[in-house]
Design an enzyme around this catalytic site. Structure first.
Site: not given
Ligand code: 3EB
Length: 289
Positions: A92, A99, A152, A165, A272
């Site tokens: 990932y 990406r 992040y 989000r 999720e």
């Molecule tokens: C998170 O909040 C959980 O990599 O496209 C959620 C939605 C998550 C999209 C992505 C990853 C992705 O980080 C994981």
């Protein structure tokens, strides 16, 4: 991904009140109306995930730019063994590198031209990406309880995940909110490790927060949520009835929920949930028979 609903074969059907035309081209399967294009790209994984995701996203941007639907609104990313290690990093994390680089290479501004998304571990062998692109950009929505994923810290990998989000669009004046895969994360840290019911409650708090942020509050159990479509990914199918009860309590018995078994992209996340919320029904879940 195995479907956990009682009707164990389901199709997700996207409908349009406007005329649609196929837009298949080369490796892309797609259809479009005058506002939006829905497409799918499936690639064999014969290289590391950073190269694969770079290639996939570069092709997607070329494809949507060429047809004039240059704004990615919502992307679904699926590939196998998402948390497995490759050359000292999780797959990932490599996926995020490619990406991120493809967004930059194709002139997308991180944190502005960032779609709603999800990324899950599938049982298949290929990288499969579904995407909804539009002529209009829509509006980026973040969750005040969570660090923006594109901010992040580096502990999750050298390039941040490229998703918002949620993303809000309007079609024929009607709002349509795409809520990204939402999990038990506050700030940037996983909460309630090993506790599936607590992760479910935290996830619901995050869904409510992001919907409220998009000024779609009032999703109380008393109101009809026929226009709320939820998709829940469970690592362990044994959590199905517990999570189903939590979601029924939170969103009412009428809410449409598809349950899929999948690996979440952090090893410590057990579930999720993603959502599409509309004032007019834009898509439905239909049994296959
Ligand atoms: C998170 O909040 C959980 O990599 O496209 C959620 C939605 C998550 C999209 C992505 C990853 C992705 O980080 C994981």
């Amino acid at each position: 991904m195995p479907v956990l609903n009682d009707d164990d074969v389901m199709f997700e059907v996207w409908t349009s009140a406007r005329p649609t035309t196929r837009a298949d081209a080369g490796e892309f399967v797609a259809a479009r109306n005058e506002d939006v294009l829905f497409g799918c790209l499936q690639l064999k994984l014969d290289c590391r995930l950073d190269a694969a995701s770079y290639s996939a996203y570069s092709r997607i941007f070329d494809f949507i730019d060429g047809l004039g639907y240059g704004h990615l609104l919502r992307v679904w990313n699926y590939f196998p063994r998402i948390t497995a290690d490759a050359d000292g990093r999780e797959r990932y994390a490599w996926f995020n590198v490619g990406r991120h680089e493809a967004f930059a290479a194709k002139g997308r501004v991180i944190g502005v031209d960032t779609p709603a998304a999800c990324a899950l571990g599938s049982r298949g062998t290929d990288l499969v990406i579904y995407f909804l692109a539009a002529k209009q950009a829509g509006q980026l929505v973040e969750n005040p309880r969570q660090t923006s994923a594109f901010h992040y810290p580096a502990q999750y990998g050298p390039r941040s995940p490229t998703f918002a989000r949620a993303r809000l669009m309007r079609t024929a004046g009607n709002p349509l909110l795409f809520v990204s895969g939402t999990a038990s994360i506050v700030g940037h840290e996983t909460q309630h490790i090993g506790d599936a019911p607590a992760q479910a409650r935290e996830t619901i708090a995050n869904l409510r927060a992001v919907m409220a942020q998009a000024q779609f509050s009032g999703l109380d159990p008393a109101s009809s949520n026929a226009n709320l479509l939820l998709k829940t990914y469970l690592r362990d199918p044994h959590d199905l009835s517990m999570v189903r009860n939590c979601l029924k309590q939170a969103f009412g018995p009428a809410a449409n929920v598809l349950y899929l078994q999948a690996d979440i992209c952090r090893a410590d996340l057990l579930l999720e949930v993603e959502a599409v919320y509309s004032s007019a029904t834009a898509n439905v879940l239909a049994p296959a028979h």
